[in-house]
Design a protein around this motif. Sequence first.
Motif, PDB file in Angstrom:
ATOM      1  N   ARG A  89       0.833  -1.209   0.000  1.00 38.19           N
ATOM      2  CA  ARG A  89       0.000   0.000   0.000  1.00 38.19           C
ATOM      3  C   ARG A  89       0.867   1.258   0.000  1.00 38.19           C
ATOM      4  NH1 ARG A  89      -4.040   0.425   4.914  1.00 38.19           N
ATOM      5  NH2 ARG A  89      -2.139   0.937   6.021  1.00 38.19           N
ATOM      6  N   PHE A  90       1.960   1.215   0.754  1.00 42.10           N
ATOM      7  CA  PHE A  90       2.874   2.358   0.831  1.00 42.10           C
ATOM      8  C   PHE A  90       3.464   2.675  -0.539  1.00 42.10           C
ATOM      9  CE2 PHE A  90       7.244   3.920   1.378  1.00 42.10           C
ATOM     10  CZ  PHE A  90       6.993   5.087   2.090  1.00 42.10           C
ATOM     11  N   ILE A  91       3.926   1.627  -1.254  1.00 43.57           N
ATOM     12  CA  ILE A  91       4.531   1.818  -2.582  1.00 43.57           C
ATOM     13  C   ILE A  91       3.496   2.384  -3.560  1.00 43.57           C
ATOM     14  CG2 ILE A  91       5.648   0.665  -4.540  1.00 43.57           C
ATOM     15  CD1 ILE A  91       7.442   0.893  -2.061  1.00 43.57           C
ATOM     16  N   ILE A  92       2.260   1.871  -3.491  1.00 46.57           N
ATOM     17  CA  ILE A  92       1.199   2.366  -4.384  1.00 46.57           C
ATOM     18  C   ILE A  92       0.910   3.839  -4.107  1.00 46.57           C
ATOM     19  CG2 ILE A  92      -1.282   2.170  -4.883  1.00 46.57           C
ATOM     20  CD1 ILE A  92      -0.871  -0.912  -4.507  1.00 46.57           C
ATOM     21  N   LEU A  93       0.889   4.223  -2.821  1.00 46.34           N
ATOM     22  CA  LEU A  93       0.673   5.633  -2.459  1.00 46.34           C
ATOM     23  C   LEU A  93       1.789   6.524  -3.024  1.00 46.34           C
ATOM     24  CD1 LEU A  93      -0.583   5.510   1.253  1.00 46.34           C
ATOM     25  CD2 LEU A  93      -1.772   6.546  -0.665  1.00 46.34           C
ATOM     26  N   VAL A  94       3.030   6.041  -2.901  1.00 48.80           N
ATOM     27  CA  VAL A  94       4.177   6.813  -3.435  1.00 48.80           C
ATOM     28  C   VAL A  94       4.060   6.946  -4.954  1.00 48.80           C
ATOM     29  CG1 VAL A  94       6.682   6.810  -3.749  1.00 48.80           C
ATOM     30  CG2 VAL A  94       5.721   6.245  -1.527  1.00 48.80           C
ATOM     31  N   LEU A  95       3.669   5.860  -5.626  1.00 47.08           N
ATOM     32  CA  LEU A  95       3.513   5.907  -7.086  1.00 47.08           C
ATOM     33  C   LEU A  95       2.383   6.862  -7.498  1.00 47.08           C
ATOM     34  CD1 LEU A  95       3.995   2.126  -7.997  1.00 47.08           C
ATOM     35  CD2 LEU A  95       5.555   4.012  -8.538  1.00 47.08           C
ATOM     36  N   MET A  96       1.290   6.880  -6.724  1.00 50.89           N
ATOM     37  CA  MET A  96       0.204   7.831  -6.989  1.00 50.89           C
ATOM     38  C   MET A  96       0.686   9.266  -6.817  1.00 50.89           C
ATOM     39  SD  MET A  96      -2.985   5.963  -5.102  1.00 50.89           S
ATOM     40  CE  MET A  96      -4.002   7.429  -5.056  1.00 50.89           C
ATOM     41  N   PHE A  97       1.541   9.458  -5.822  1.00 52.25           N
ATOM     42  CA  PHE A  97       2.127  10.775  -5.548  1.00 52.25           C
ATOM     43  C   PHE A  97       2.972  11.251  -6.735  1.00 52.25           C
ATOM     44  CE2 PHE A  97       4.940  13.584  -2.944  1.00 52.25           C
ATOM     45  CZ  PHE A  97       3.939  14.344  -2.374  1.00 52.25           C
ATOM     46  N   VAL A  98       3.812  10.339  -7.219  1.00 49.25           N
ATOM     47  CA  VAL A  98       4.678  10.658  -8.364  1.00 49.25           C
ATOM     48  C   VAL A  98       3.843  10.923  -9.611  1.00 49.25           C
ATOM     49  CG1 VAL A  98       6.489   9.740  -9.865  1.00 49.25           C
ATOM     50  CG2 VAL A  98       6.593   9.322  -7.417  1.00 49.25           C
ATOM     51  N   LEU A  99       2.796  10.127  -9.817  1.00 52.17           N
ATOM     52  CA  LEU A  99       1.915  10.297 -10.969  1.00 52.17           C
ATOM     53  C   LEU A  99       1.225  11.663 -10.942  1.00 52.17           C
ATOM     54  CD1 LEU A  99       0.769   8.756 -13.465  1.00 52.17           C
ATOM     55  CD2 LEU A  99      -1.169   8.134 -12.020  1.00 52.17           C
ATOM     56  N   SER A 100       0.771  12.090  -9.763  1.00 55.58           N
ATOM     57  CA  SER A 100       0.147  13.418  -9.617  1.00 55.58           C
ATOM     58  C   SER A 100       1.129  14.523  -9.977  1.00 55.58           C
ATOM     59  CB  SER A 100      -0.342  13.626  -8.174  1.00 55.58           C
ATOM     60  OG  SER A 100      -1.309  12.692  -7.828  1.00 55.58           O
ATOM     61  N   MET A 101       2.395  14.355  -9.543  1.00 60.57           N
ATOM     62  CA  MET A 101       3.409  15.368  -9.839  1.00 60.57           C
ATOM     63  C   MET A 101       3.709  15.424 -11.342  1.00 60.57           C
ATOM     64  SD  MET A 101       5.147  17.661  -8.301  1.00 60.57           S
ATOM     65  CE  MET A 101       6.284  18.866  -8.959  1.00 60.57           C
ATOM     66  N   VAL A 102       3.806  14.263 -11.963  1.00 56.70           N
ATOM     67  CA  VAL A 102       4.053  14.209 -13.420  1.00 56.70           C
ATOM     68  C   VAL A 102       2.896  14.866 -14.167  1.00 56.70           C
ATOM     69  CG1 VAL A 102       4.196  12.620 -15.387  1.00 56.70           C
ATOM     70  CG2 VAL A 102       5.578  12.209 -13.357  1.00 56.70           C
ATOM     71  N   PHE A 103       1.678  14.610 -13.709  1.00 54.27           N
ATOM     72  CA  PHE A 103       0.481  15.197 -14.306  1.00 54.27           C
ATOM     73  C   PHE A 103       0.520  16.719 -14.223  1.00 54.27           C
ATOM     74  CE2 PHE A 103      -4.266  15.444 -14.690  1.00 54.27           C
ATOM     75  CZ  PHE A 103      -4.330  14.807 -15.911  1.00 54.27           C
ATOM     76  N   LEU A 104       0.992  17.216 -13.078  1.00 56.57           N
ATOM     77  CA  LEU A 104       1.101  18.674 -12.894  1.00 56.57           C
ATOM     78  C   LEU A 104       2.186  19.273 -13.795  1.00 56.57           C
ATOM     79  CD1 LEU A 104       0.722  20.573  -9.636  1.00 56.57           C
ATOM     80  CD2 LEU A 104       2.788  21.030 -10.914  1.00 56.57           C
ATOM     81  N   ILE A 105       3.285  18.539 -13.960  1.00 64.98           N
ATOM     82  CA  ILE A 105       4.427  19.066 -14.737  1.00 64.98           C
ATOM     83  C   ILE A 105       4.066  19.244 -16.211  1.00 64.98           C
ATOM     84  CG2 ILE A 105       6.755  18.497 -15.579  1.00 64.98           C
ATOM     85  CD1 ILE A 105       7.206  17.082 -12.859  1.00 64.98           C
ATOM     86  N   ILE A 106       3.331  18.278 -16.774  1.00 64.06           N
ATOM     87  CA  ILE A 106       3.097  18.305 -18.231  1.00 64.06           C
ATOM     88  C   ILE A 106       1.823  19.068 -18.612  1.00 64.06           C
ATOM     89  CG2 ILE A 106       4.345  16.164 -18.673  1.00 64.06           C
ATOM     90  CD1 ILE A 106       1.617  14.742 -18.801  1.00 64.06           C
ATOM     91  N   SER A 107       1.137  19.699 -17.630  1.00 66.90           N
ATOM     92  CA  SER A 107      -0.149  20.336 -17.916  1.00 66.90           C
ATOM     93  C   SER A 107      -0.003  21.812 -18.268  1.00 66.90           C
ATOM     94  CB  SER A 107      -1.070  20.205 -16.706  1.00 66.90           C
ATOM     95  OG  SER A 107      -1.336  18.873 -16.422  1.00 66.90           O
ATOM     96  N   PRO A 108      -0.446  22.208 -19.464  1.00 65.50           N
ATOM     97  CA  PRO A 108      -0.501  23.634 -19.785  1.00 65.50           C
ATOM     98  C   PRO A 108      -1.907  24.197 -19.553  1.00 65.50           C
ATOM     99  CG  PRO A 108      -0.749  22.373 -21.768  1.00 65.50           C
ATOM    100  CD  PRO A 108      -0.747  21.391 -20.639  1.00 65.50           C
ATOM    101  N   ASN A 109      -2.729  23.409 -18.864  1.00 59.43           N
ATOM    102  CA  ASN A 109      -4.141  23.724 -18.697  1.00 59.43           C
ATOM    103  C   ASN A 109      -4.479  23.772 -17.215  1.00 59.43           C
ATOM    104  OD1 ASN A 109      -7.018  22.978 -18.310  1.00 59.43           O
ATOM    105  ND2 ASN A 109      -7.021  22.985 -20.549  1.00 59.43           N
ATOM    106  N   LEU A 110      -5.206  24.805 -16.784  1.00 58.30           N
ATOM    107  CA  LEU A 110      -5.470  24.981 -15.354  1.00 58.30           C
ATOM    108  C   LEU A 110      -6.316  23.862 -14.752  1.00 58.30           C
ATOM    109  CD1 LEU A 110      -6.040  28.792 -14.697  1.00 58.30           C
ATOM    110  CD2 LEU A 110      -4.330  27.312 -13.696  1.00 58.30           C
ATOM    111  N   ILE A 111      -7.215  23.277 -15.546  1.00 57.97           N
ATOM    112  CA  ILE A 111      -8.054  22.191 -15.032  1.00 57.97           C
ATOM    113  C   ILE A 111      -7.209  20.962 -14.709  1.00 57.97           C
ATOM    114  CG2 ILE A 111      -9.948  20.597 -15.578  1.00 57.97           C
ATOM    115  CD1 ILE A 111     -11.066  23.297 -15.242  1.00 57.97           C
ATOM    116  N   SER A 112      -6.353  20.572 -15.662  1.00 57.95           N
ATOM    117  CA  SER A 112      -5.506  19.387 -15.414  1.00 57.95           C
ATOM    118  C   SER A 112      -4.446  19.682 -14.355  1.00 57.95           C
ATOM    119  CB  SER A 112      -4.857  18.901 -16.717  1.00 57.95           C
ATOM    120  OG  SER A 112      -4.248  19.957 -17.405  1.00 57.95           O
ATOM    121  N   ILE A 113      -4.014  20.942 -14.253  1.00 63.70           N
ATOM    122  CA  ILE A 113      -3.096  21.327 -13.167  1.00 63.70           C
ATOM    123  C   ILE A 113      -3.785  21.107 -11.827  1.00 63.70           C
ATOM    124  CG2 ILE A 113      -2.218  23.395 -11.970  1.00 63.70           C
ATOM    125  CD1 ILE A 113      -0.955  24.259 -14.524  1.00 63.70           C
ATOM    126  N   LEU A 114      -5.071  21.486 -11.743  1.00 68.11           N
ATOM    127  CA  LEU A 114      -5.820  21.312 -10.492  1.00 68.11           C
ATOM    128  C   LEU A 114      -5.935  19.843 -10.114  1.00 68.11           C
ATOM    129  CD1 LEU A 114      -7.503  22.890  -8.305  1.00 68.11           C
ATOM    130  CD2 LEU A 114      -9.503  22.162  -9.571  1.00 68.11           C
TER     131      LEU A 114
END
Length: 577
Positions: A89-114
């Motif tokens: 569960r801990f590893i999955i949480l960390v991976l979700m955390f990283v995925l959220s950060m990657v999503f924020l990095i590649i977003s030029p759109n305020l909705i996907s940034i949110l």
Amino acid sequence: MYLLSVCVISFYFLLSFSVVFFITGLYFIVNDLVVFIEWEVLSLNSSSIVMTVLLDWMSLTFMSFVLFISSMVIYYSDDYMHGDENLNRFIILVLMFVLSMVFLIISPNLISILLGWDGLGLVSYCLVIYYQNVKSYNAGMITALTNRVGDVALLLSIAWMLNYGSWNYIYYLEFMKGDFQMTVIAWLVVLAAMTKSAQIPFSSWLPAAMAAPTPVSALVHSSTLVTAGVYLLIRFNALFVNTYLSKLLLLFSVLTMFMAGLGANYEYDLKKIIALSTLSQLGLMMSILSMGYYDLAFFHLLTHALFKALLFMCAGSIIHNMKNTQDIRCMGGLVMMMPLTCTCFNIANLALCGMPFLAGFYSKDLILEIVSLSHVNLLIYFLYFLSTGLTVCYSMRLTYYSLTGMFNFSSLSSISDCYWVMLKGMLGLLFLAIMGGSMLSWLIIPTPEMVCLPPLMKLMALIVSLMGGLLGYEIFQFKISWDNKVLINYDLTNFLGNMWYMPTISTSYLNYGSLKLGYGIIKIVDQGWNEYFGAQSIYQFSSNFSKINTFLQFNNFKIYLIMFIFWIMLLLVLMLL
């Protein structure tokens, strides 16, 4: 064995993607490419839902660093969290955390940034309360509530951007620069970034988030959660540079840098000292960003991520060996028992101080020289260099208390560099903590540039660092006398060591006050007058009316006779009139 395979698979998966993104980023830098991808998810009549992705050298390089640090942290966690039954569960949480950060990095759109922004907030709350006790719950709550302020600001900026017809902010940054609506959006985005990157007055959540497991701290405080605000402002830099907002941000960020550096000199918790050093470096990034040098802020963001992750991983190894003791006064002489870990710890510490030719030197020294070259007033200039001196001061204090001298813990202890998986994770980051700065300086600043200053100003950063180190060593060498001096000036010590009472203010007054206000509004409005004149009033009226109606509908001859007489009399009265 299954849990071990999850860690190993995640490690190789993230590492391979990191290498791919880094090579692609190099290709983008060399060829000066920017790729903008639009994917139409759903189209219904004239309405369409479009997912946009922005790939340029900045997003690809940052993603590469985030994934590399995450891979090392997950590999490190395999040993650090070995006794945990919920490692999966801990590893999955960390991976979700990283995925959220990657999503924020590649977003030029305020909705996907949110979406990425809120993903970071939610998963960070889950990770901070991972060890389920009262302290962790309190820390998680202050983290979540403080970050909600920024989330609301981002939601309001999304609402304001409806005026432009699209949420792809990169289309509007340049040509709508002086527009009133874009000014409002700039204020809201800066507020959001200040909460996420813990600038004054939202600083108290960052040391509190140390309740999370140490691998999470290594990830959160190096390249993900706290840097999200800085990255957002790097993208939005065209909006607020050379405005009153940038001057205000400069003041707050420099004060944050000074406050954190001062507070770390009074702290005894190993993880909190490193957390306060993160806060100090975030202030440095924000301040140089508010002066318009977004590329330097990004440069320091990357180099800081490398040595800060290593610093936390070394601290985790020390805490693990010390049977979960985090007080630096209980340590001492660790260099004799954990030579490899202490070597990594010292190199990361020296990189933080800006020691020549380590990772931190290339970005930090350049930032300080640019500040000397810029038009800043005396207060800002003084606070910049004083904060740099304080950084070396608390680093020297940390080294003195934990690595040198006599061992101050239990005599029955088996401390050694025996956690080989953790050491491999640390050594993976050690190479980049040494070489990363020079490598990035060639990539980010390919054209040689010269900062021309008088000799004294050129050497100012080095002089201040040496003075800070000497002061730190001399003051904290006399542990007993210094502690007595601290007790004499108890009020001052309490004020400076407690982050200028910011945790007390934000917890007792802001969070508790806002919750109490919300409770009062619910009681007075929702469950009070609104209920009395709204739902309850309508219910009483309907109930009484239905009773009269029911009474009239009974087939009683007397009722009909009375009603007949009433209508006849009413008709006669109308005829007479």
